[in-house]
Design a protein around this motif. Structure first.
Motif, PDB file in Angstrom:
ATOM      1  N   ASP A   1      61.714 -16.825  30.617  1.00  0.00           N
ATOM      2  CA  ASP A   1      60.410 -16.380  30.113  1.00  0.00           C
ATOM      3  C   ASP A   1      59.361 -16.333  31.227  1.00  0.00           C
ATOM      4  OD1 ASP A   1      61.512 -16.186  27.658  1.00  0.00           O
ATOM      5  OD2 ASP A   1      60.666 -18.068  26.891  1.00  0.00           O
ATOM      6  N   HIS A   2      58.362 -15.476  30.995  1.00  0.00           N
ATOM      7  CA  HIS A   2      57.227 -15.434  31.913  1.00  0.00           C
ATOM      8  C   HIS A   2      56.218 -16.480  31.478  1.00  0.00           C
ATOM      9  CE1 HIS A   2      59.126 -11.829  33.106  1.00  0.00           C
ATOM     10  NE2 HIS A   2      58.567 -11.008  32.216  1.00  0.00           N
TER      11      HIS A   2
ATOM     12  N   THR B   1      53.622 -18.424  26.737  1.00  0.00           N
ATOM     13  CA  THR B   1      54.963 -18.226  27.255  1.00  0.00           C
ATOM     14  C   THR B   1      55.434 -16.895  26.699  1.00  0.00           C
ATOM     15  OG1 THR B   1      55.317 -20.586  27.235  1.00  0.00           O
ATOM     16  CG2 THR B   1      57.258 -19.182  27.415  1.00  0.00           C
ATOM     17  N   VAL B   2      55.705 -15.991  27.600  1.00  0.00           N
ATOM     18  CA  VAL B   2      56.037 -14.649  27.159  1.00  0.00           C
ATOM     19  C   VAL B   2      57.535 -14.495  27.133  1.00  0.00           C
ATOM     20  CG1 VAL B   2      55.715 -12.205  27.623  1.00  0.00           C
ATOM     21  CG2 VAL B   2      53.933 -13.845  28.254  1.00  0.00           C
ATOM     22  N   GLN B   3      58.042 -14.212  25.921  1.00  0.00           N
ATOM     23  CA  GLN B   3      59.490 -14.059  25.814  1.00  0.00           C
ATOM     24  C   GLN B   3      59.945 -12.861  26.633  1.00  0.00           C
ATOM     25  OE1 GLN B   3      60.281 -13.882  21.611  1.00  0.00           O
ATOM     26  NE2 GLN B   3      59.255 -15.843  21.296  1.00  0.00           N
ATOM     27  N   ASN B   4      60.981 -13.100  27.420  1.00  0.00           N
ATOM     28  CA  ASN B   4      61.471 -12.060  28.315  1.00  0.00           C
ATOM     29  C   ASN B   4      62.936 -11.816  28.008  1.00  0.00           C
ATOM     30  OD1 ASN B   4      62.191 -10.400  30.401  1.00  0.00           O
ATOM     31  ND2 ASN B   4      62.120 -12.010  31.969  1.00  0.00           N
TER      32      ASN B   4
ATOM     33  N   HIS C   1      64.980 -10.137  29.463  1.00  0.00           N
ATOM     34  CA  HIS C   1      65.829  -9.906  30.633  1.00  0.00           C
ATOM     35  C   HIS C   1      66.143 -11.172  31.412  1.00  0.00           C
ATOM     36  CE1 HIS C   1      64.996  -5.768  29.790  1.00  0.00           C
ATOM     37  NE2 HIS C   1      63.709  -5.982  29.925  1.00  0.00           N
TER      38      HIS C   1
ATOM     39  N   GLU D   1      56.185 -14.581  36.616  1.00  0.00           N
ATOM     40  CA  GLU D   1      57.363 -14.086  35.916  1.00  0.00           C
ATOM     41  C   GLU D   1      58.527 -15.058  36.056  1.00  0.00           C
ATOM     42  OE1 GLU D   1      58.375 -10.038  36.858  1.00  0.00           O
ATOM     43  OE2 GLU D   1      56.329  -9.321  36.517  1.00  0.00           O
ATOM     44  N   ASN D   2      59.348 -15.097  35.025  1.00  0.00           N
ATOM     45  CA  ASN D   2      60.589 -15.881  35.017  1.00  0.00           C
ATOM     46  C   ASN D   2      60.375 -17.336  35.398  1.00  0.00           C
ATOM     47  OD1 ASN D   2      61.401 -13.041  36.756  1.00  0.00           O
ATOM     48  ND2 ASN D   2      62.113 -13.326  34.666  1.00  0.00           N
TER      49      ASN D   2
ATOM     50  N   GLN E   1      53.270 -11.097  20.316  1.00  0.00           N
ATOM     51  CA  GLN E   1      54.507 -10.418  20.678  1.00  0.00           C
ATOM     52  C   GLN E   1      54.514  -9.071  19.956  1.00  0.00           C
ATOM     53  OE1 GLN E   1      56.661 -11.620  22.862  1.00  0.00           O
ATOM     54  NE2 GLN E   1      56.007 -13.763  23.022  1.00  0.00           N
TER      55      GLN E   1
ATOM     56  N   TYR F   1      52.539  -6.741  29.929  1.00  0.00           N
ATOM     57  CA  TYR F   1      53.305  -7.840  29.360  1.00  0.00           C
ATOM     58  C   TYR F   1      52.863  -8.045  27.914  1.00  0.00           C
ATOM     59  CZ  TYR F   1      53.672  -9.028  34.353  1.00  0.00           C
ATOM     60  OH  TYR F   1      53.880  -8.999  35.706  1.00  0.00           O
TER      61      TYR F   1
END
Lengths: 419, 605
Positions: free
Chosen positions: B540-541, B532-535, B537, B562-563, B443, B308
């Motif tokens: 965010d994760h 907060t991980v930009q996702n 798809h 996730e999500n 990121q 990630y």
């Protein structure tokens, strides 16, 4: 010297000793071959070794009976015995019991008896009787044909029982005829024919004929003396060529499939250690694995765990080879050769022609069994199911060989009484 | 008239002797000269029976049994001995169909009519109970005992891994294995295969022509005893592991908890997971197919294979590098214009200008852009490339961008971009801090695994060092430790720079505006950092790293859901619950626990 009151007077101790040695060797090796933990006693009557002891005991009774019978009886009644035996062989074809594909057994209670075994001594007696007549001359064709008839009549009946092995034994009487004057070239011819037979199966028949042709030409070129006999030589060559061609035909069309297979396996033309060649393959392994001094009594793994078939009867030699090694097999062969030579010596010292011829008959039959049986187990002969004399398990076989041998011992013991 | 024929006796005797001599010569060759027959005879009668040793047991750090061996039975058949049987009853007894019965019999007959072949593998103890009573009715069938892995609690599937029959490739490359043997295929079962499997024993027996056993060969002279596999002692805390797995039900993600003082992994969760008992015995291949097809990929070990972008949690990394490189101090302050800030905008509302601690606590993007720019433009190095190289060295010293290579198979290295990568993308000399600014906030080209994040958490807790995270402490006996796992790994960051970072992370829980203040645990000082991980798809994760207690750390972790949106919603509370469980053993904050347990973040279409 003469003491007609004692029937054991003048019996040949060497032969008796050799007989009992062989029977003893047979008995303990039958024990080793069939041995299992549940029946450890060698006297266990439910096992082959226990039963063999019965056959041995009854054989001794037979020996005593033979000694009690007046020696003259055998020569006087030899034709009667022979004819009775022929009748029995016919009877077994009609009412006999079939065991393992051969209709050659009489079943009496729980015992089976194989008349073919006894036909040998009867034939030996009849042949001796016929050839010992003063007016018989082996060089005459009529004599040859009649002697041949005596030999091959029982052989043909046995062949009809599908017991090829026992029938072949009668070929052994050729040795008797040879001793009594049959031309040696006939024996040589027989030998040459056998060699050609094998070569014809091994080598392409046309190549073989070609080789013979080259050989014939070489004879002409190199040997001036023989050159004059070119008619004979060319004739022999042509006969050989026809023979070779007919062997091929006979092999393909006359022999039964299992016989063809056995010969092919022996000649190495067919490798099939799990099928047809299994018996011989395992037998050779058993003997070969014995090494010089063997694995020890009751320690053979090949025979103990049933890898070798018919281990107490036709393949008993495997057990000896595996457990006693080369030492054991050598000693056994020595015992047989000693017995055979002893029999020849005894035969030659007979005053009566009847006794001598019968003696040679005994030696010839024992020799044939010895050669074919051991040859089979070590992979030198095709598998022919005939027992090893005195050694193999079986009542008929032991009784028959005992009778065969001891009639001669009896005849020998009274050799001084006769003319 | 008569010729003297007595000379012919010599010819006859000669024939006897010639035959005898031929026989003796042949026997001499067979028995004395050629010794290959002895071997053939032995091959005929000798069979090597393999004795399978028990596979080693696996215990957790408190001595609780995680994996053991249970007896199982292979049903064998000797086709020749099979009589006419009631196949309908037999099939129902075994739970197989008629056609399966026929095909298995055909296969066995094809192999050999006399030798035994495997008819049905791995019948469980329970099923065998029924079968054993009736087996007498089916001559030709018998059982061979084997063993099956059993898991008292259906947890830690991915750590433990599973065993399965060896494939042809494994047989060919390793002579130890033969057809039908088991081998560890993943997890600890794979990594410690050699220790766990023990050593097979051999019993040489003699058989007869029908392959029936007749007893041992030479009183067992050539037999060897099977050696049981060695037991393994894990660093895993089974209770914490179980609790963490419960919390992760209906969530996708992973949790890695490390004891910072040893590097031992206390808990290692990847979710969704599966019951390890599913991959045992006859049902294994069926269940394996089912798990393979599952769209949520329960077989994927996200904790080591999921990579990630670290998001805001990486700001702590940059803060430490800045401090170490001397371009950042506790009092360094930058201003933030909120959403209007360039080149990276801020999504939070906070005072401005702000200093380092506040920057971490508030996770201010512009602040860390400035920090990162000062690292890359560090006048000390005279060049962007050199400064970047130094940054990379500092970052990787904390365990990023590489595998730990301890005892976790299939671990992914993640990725910390290299000089070469940027030179390739932008051209040498054509990039600068601005070009690679995404790195400032975790990121861009950075990828980390949850395991690496947990290790980083341990680095902060330890103030500058770590022990490589591992699963097994000892082999054979508890005292027999594995030395290479206890080598202290120093990072490039000096101890003194961690104080300010720890304080800032403490404020994430304790501070008035801390992002995890709702997950605060009374009486325990926890340091944490949300991310907060930009996702691209979907939602965010959420990521969270934490350690506790500050000052005397006993536990350090990373949590990734996730999500799930913000790190503070799911990841932080779960982390704090785990800390509560581990340090206090009882959960007081039942409301948080309930919300976490009930939370369902998986939408299956």
């Amino acid at each position: 010297m003469r003491n007609r009151g004692n029937i054991f007077q003048n019996i040949d101790r060497v032969t008796i000793l050799l007989y009992f040695l062989l029977v003893f060797v047979g008995w303990i090796n039958i024990y080793a071959a069939v041995y299992n933990d549940e029946h450890q006693s060698i006297l266990d009557m439910s096992q082959n070794y226990g039963k063999q002891l019965i056959w041995i005991s009854t054989s001794i009774i037979l020996i005593l009976v033979i000694f009690l019978i007046e020696a003259k009886f055998f020569s006087t009644f030899s034709y009667v015995i022979y004819f009775l035996m022929v009748l029995v062989l016919i009877a077994v074809l009609l009412v006999g019991k079939e065991i393992a594909g051969s209709k050659s057994w009489f079943q009496i209670g729980s015992f089976s008896i194989q008349p073919a075994e006894f036909a040998k001594f009867a034939t030996a007696l009849a042949l001796a009787k016929y050839l010992s007549q003063i007016d018989v001359d082996i060089t005459r064709l009529k004599t040859k044909l009649f002697a041949g008839f005596i030999i091959f009549a029982p052989a043909a009946l046995i062949l009809l029982q599908h017991d090829t092995g026992s029938a072949m034994v009668f070929v052994a009487f050729a040795l008797v005829l040879f001793r009594e004057g049959l031309s040696g070239s006939l024996l040589v011819l027989g030998f040459v024919l056998a060699v050609l037979f094998i070569l014809a199966l091994l080598i392409n028949k046309f190549i073989l004929i070609g080789i013979l042709a080259v050989f014939t030409v070489l004879v002409y070129v190199l040997n001036k003396r023989l050159r004059k006999k070119y008619m004979i030589i060319t004739g022999l060559f042509l006969m050989a060529a026809v023979y070779i061609l007919s062997v091929d035909f006979a092999f393909e069309n006359i022999l039964e499939p299992h016989q063809k297979n056995r010969i092919n396996v022996l000649l190495g033309k067919k490798k099939d250690p799990h099928g047809v060649g299994y018996n011989v393959h395992q037998s050779v392994i058993a003997i070969g694995s014995g090494g010089f001094s063997g694995k020890g009594f009751l320690k053979g793994t090949q025979t103990k765990y049933d890898f070798v078939p018919e281990q107490s009867t036709d393949f008993i030699f495997c057990t000896i080879g595996e457990e006693w090694g080369f030492v054991g097999t050598f000693v056994l062969i020595l015992l047989f050769v000693a017995l055979l030579i002893r029999l020849v010596i005894l035969a030659e010292r007979q005053r009566s022609r009847f006794s001598r011829i019968y003696g040679y008959g005994v030696a010839s039959v024992i020799f044939f069994h010895f050669a074919v049986n051991i040859g089979m187990t070590i992979g030198l002969f095709p598998v022919i199911g005939i027992p090893l004399p005195f050694i193999s398990y079986g009542g008929s076989s032991l009784w028959a060989f005992t009778v065969l041998l001891f009639i001669f011992v009896k005849l020998d013991s009274v050799r001084m009484d006769l003319l | 008239m008569r010729r003297n024929l007595s000379g012919r006796k010599y010819i006859i005797i000669a024939i006897f002797i010639v035959v005898a001599v031929i026989f003796v010569a042949r026997l001499l060759y067979l028995q004395v000269i050629d010794d290959s027959y002895l071997l053939s005879a032995e091959n005929n009668v000798l069979r090597k029976n393999t004795i399978y040793p028990n596979r080693g047991l696996i215990y957790d750090k408190n001595g609780k049994l995680l994996v053991y061996d249970e007896a199982a039975y292979d049903l064998m058949v000797i086709p020749r001995k099979v009589k006419t049987i009631d196949t309908v009853e037999f099939c129902s007894l075994l739970g197989i169909t008629d056609s399966v019965f026929i095909s298995k019999m055909t296969k066995a007959k094809k192999y050999s009519r006399y030798k035994s072949s495997l008819f049905l593998a791995q019948i469980s103890k329970e099923d065998f109970g029924f079968l054993a009573e009736k087996l007498y009715k089916y001559p030709g069938f018998f059982v061979r005992s084997r063993s099956l892995r059993k898991y008292p609690k259906p947890i830690a599937a991915h750590i433990l891994g599973y065993i399965a029959e060896v494939n042809n490739n494994e047989i060919n490359t390793n002579p130890y294995y033969s057809s039908g043997d088991y081998i560890g295929k993943s997890g600890i079962e794979k990594f410690y295969e050699k220790e766990l499997r023990g050593k097979k024993g051999v019993q040489v027996v003699m058989v007869d022509v029908h392959n029936r056993q007749q007893g041992s060969y030479k009183n067992g002279k050539y037999d060897s005893i099977a050696e049981a596999g060695k037991n393994l002692y894990l660093t895993i805390d089974a209770d914490l592991q179980e609790y963490a797995e419960k919390l992760m039900v209906n969530k996708i993600g992973s949790i890695v908890v490390i004891d910072p003082k040893t590097g031992g992994i206390l808990t290692f969760v990847t979710s969704p997971t599966y019951d390890p008992n599913l991959l045992v015995g006859r049902v294994r291949s069926k269940n394996f197919q089912m798990l393979m097809k599952d769209s949520l990929k329960p077989l994927l070990n996200r904790a080591i294979m999921g990579t990630y972008p670290p998001g805001s949690t990486f700001k702590v990394v940059n803060a430490l590098v800045g401090l170490q490189e001397g371009v950042l101090h506790e009092g360094t302050s930058y201003s933030c214009n909120g959403p209007q800030t360039t080149p990276i905008r801020c999504t939070h509302h906070h005072i401005t200008p702000l200093q380092l601690k506040m920057g971490i606590e508030q996770s201010c993007n512009p602040y860390f852009w400035n920090v990162f720019r000062s690292i890359i433009n560090n006048p000390k190095y005279n060049s962007v490339e050199k400064a970047f190289g130094s940054w990379r060295k500092d970052v990787t010293s904390m365990g990023f961008g590489k595998k730990f290579n301890t005892d976790i198979p299939f671990e992914k290295p993640g990725s910390i971009p290299t000089l070469d990568l940027y030179n390739k993308i932008y051209g040498k000399g054509h990039w600068n801090a601005l070009t690679i600014r995404s790195l400032a906030i975790g990121q861009g080209e950075i990828l980390v695994t949850p395991l690496q994040m947990a290790n980083f958490s341990a680095v902060i807790a330890n103030k500058g060092f770590y022990y490589p995270p591992h699963l097994v402490t000892a082999i054979g006996s508890k005292e027999n430790k594995i030395p290479r796992f206890h080598e202290k790994q120093m990072t490039e960051i000096e101890e003194k720079y961690f104080d300010v970072v720890q304080e800032a992370m403490l404020n994430v829980f304790e501070g008035e505006h801390g992002t995890a203040r709702w997950s605060k645990l009374e009486g325990v000082k926890i340091g944490g950092k949300t991310g907060t991980v930009q996702n691209p798809h979907g939602k965010d994760h959420s990521m969270f790293i934490a350690f506790a207690p500050v000052g005397d750390p006993k536990i350090a972790m990373s949590v990734i859901i996730e999500n799930s949106g913000y790190g503070s919603t799911w990841a932080a509370p779960i982390a704090s619950l785990l800390i509560e469980k581990y340090l206090n053993d009882t959960i007081v904050r039942k409301h948080i626990e309930k919300r976490m347990l009930d939370g369902n973040l998986i939408s299956r279409e």
